[in-house]
Motif scaffolding. Structure first.
Motif: not given
Length: 522
Positions: A71-91
């Motif tokens: 679960e910790i691994t899943r949440l960490t990966n999900e958090n990274l994915d969300l950060k990446e998505l946020l950066e794309k949306l801002e760009k």
């Protein structure tokens, strides 16, 4: 289409075609991204199935630990994915803003090129485009429009989630003015349902805030000021001639046109009374623990501490080292805080006066009740100390221009009790002087203080029974009530006099901090 006009429109058409191509490419990218996302999800599902099969072979404790790690691994990966998505949306947002500026510039250049069009054709085009022209700020009529579905957002940003500090540097009672401007627009378009819904939501929102912050003086004072100001606005702009005597011609233009909101004014009046009572309760809760120590026990006149009643020389009263003791300066600082908060928030001066009248009554009642129940403070030295402390409170009232509030008059029983402790108590002439002076004390209270009075030294005699009987004989015609103690919880009726504002609605500015961009100025 004439050739000259087609030539002029050519760049614009090519621009639109390029825009469509860009949109098509973006769509293709989105489809490809969705495909990749589906593939990734299928891959993740296979991994989870394999992990599940592995856990079946482990012990229960190991299964729990393995599950937590997964679960910790899943949440960490999900958090990274969300950060990446946020950066794309801002760009992407920055990119779209740049494109919008380019397109707007080209459209403006195209419109400027139409200057050679004959005047009558240009006039016809302008007539058709007027719906897109925004009203200039100088034409603001002091009304605010919003869509019905934005009403909860309005109530949340302007009432339930609003912190007084957010509008501390603006016009006092700004939320009340904004609410009135919204009400006025609903009246202007003759939408009775919108008026009813907004006023009902406003009242419920204020009640919700007060319930949540029922021990917060600042928040309660803030909404007392705004509720009273909204009530004043509904009167000042009601169209009733009795409330319009101080209006300017410009303010008369801002009156309601279609609805009589008298019933809502009554509801707001009742709400104001409830808020006022909550404000008094909070203030009294803060002040009451301070009164006995600060007014009766604390030594504000140096040198009187050694002059104690006989038999009480070793009694330990509140001292500066006692955490529960308060000085008179502590009380005055708290009064200053109350006064600053109410004045800064734009609470009507007449209401501020009534608040301090009520608080000073409570100070008088608590201090006098303790004096009537404690022999150790019924002495000449306490009388001196008490009178000095009261003079400090009177001086504070004078410094805040509260002489006309009636607060000083509420201290009269305590003043007379202090004088009674200092007067001579031997002859019949002394008894007459006491009776003529102590008009705000009841017979019971005078007799009680005389019974409790303790000489400060061996040279002073106790009050004789004969003297007390002489006092009773002089006062027998008064027919005073039999009660000894004052009701320190008694509350004077509050009055909210009409207080019109000189501010015009078209001069109100909406700060960005309020997040009210969805309101349209009309």
């Amino acid at each position: 289409m004439p050739k000259s006009q087609a030539d002029q429109c050519g760049p614009f058409l090519r621009l639109l075609e390029a825009q469509l191509q860009d949109q098509r490419r973006e769509h293709e990218k989105e489809v490809e991204a969705l495909k990749n996302q589906v593939d990734a999800m299928n891959e993740e599902l296979e991994k989870q199935q394999q992990a599940f099969l592995q856990t079946l072979q482990l012990s229960p404790e190991a299964q729990v630990e393995f599950g937590l790690q997964q679960e910790i691994t899943r949440l960490t990966n999900e958090n990274l994915d969300l950060k990446e998505l946020l950066e794309k949306l801002e760009k992407n947002e920055k990119k779209l803003k740049k494109q919008l500026k380019i397109y707007m510039k080209k459209v403006q250049d195209f419109e400027a090129s139409q200057g050679t069009v004959p005047a009558e054709r240009r006039q016809h085009k302008l007539g058709n485009m007027q719906v897109a022209v925004q009203r200039k700020e100088k034409d603001f009529q002091g009304m605010l429009e919003y869509y019905k579905e934005d009403e909860p957002l309005l109530i949340r940003n302007l009432i339930t989630d609003l912190k007084p500090q957010a509008v501390s540097a603006t016009v006092p009672c700004l939320p009340a003015y904004i609410l009135y401007m919204c009400i006025r627009h609903a009246d202007y378009i003759n939408d009775d349902q919108k008026v009813h819904s907004l006023l009902t939501s406003t009242i419920n929102g204020i009640k919700k805030v007060l319930k949540k912050h029922n021990d917060d003086f600042q928040m309660t004072s803030f909404w007392l000021a705004n509720t009273c100001r909204l009530l004043h606005c509904l009167k000042q702009y009601s169209g009733d001639a009795g409330f319009m005597t101080q209006n300017t011609p410009k303010q008369n233009e801002h009156c309601l046109k279609n609805f009589d909101l008298t019933e809502y004014r009554q509801v707001l009046s009742h709400l104001s009374i409830q808020i006022y009572q909550q404000l008094i309760k909070i203030a009294e809760g803060i002040l009451q623990p301070m009164i006995v120590s600060a007014v009766l026990e604390n030594e504000s006149i140096q040198g009187l501490s050694g002059v104690k009643p006989m038999g009480y020389r070793n009694r330990s009263s509140s001292t500066a080292d006692d955490d529960s003791s308060y000085s008179l300066d502590s009380v005055i600082r708290q009064l200053n805080t109350f006064h600053s908060i109410m004045c800064d928030q734009g609470l009507d001066p007449e209401i501020v006066q009534q608040v301090f009248r009520q608080l000073f009554y409570m100070i008088n009642a608590v201090a006098l009740n303790n004096l009537l129940l404690r022999k150790d403070v019924c002495s000449w030295s306490t009388g001196m100390q008490l009178r000095f402390n009261i003079s400090q409170l009177e001086e504070w009232l004078h410094g805040k221009n509260l002489q006309q509030s009636g607060a000083a008059q509420t201290l009269e029983p305590l003043i007379q009790a202090a004088q009674l402790l200092q007067l001579k108590k031997k002859t019949s002439e002394d008894a007459e002087a006491i009776c003529s002076l102590c008009t705000s004390l009841t017979t019971q209270q005078i007799v009680k203080i005389l019974n409790l009075y303790t000489p400060v030294n061996e040279f002073e005699e106790r009050v004789t029974v004969a003297f007390i009987r002489d006092i009773q004989m002089h006062l027998q015609e008064r027919n005073d009530p039999p009660q000894l103690l004052l009701d320190f919880k008694h509350m004077f009726p509050v009055l909210f006099p009409f207080n019109p504002s000189s501010i015009t609605m078209d001069s109100i500015h909406l700060p960005a901090a309020l997040n009210l961009e969805f309101l349209n100025k009309v």
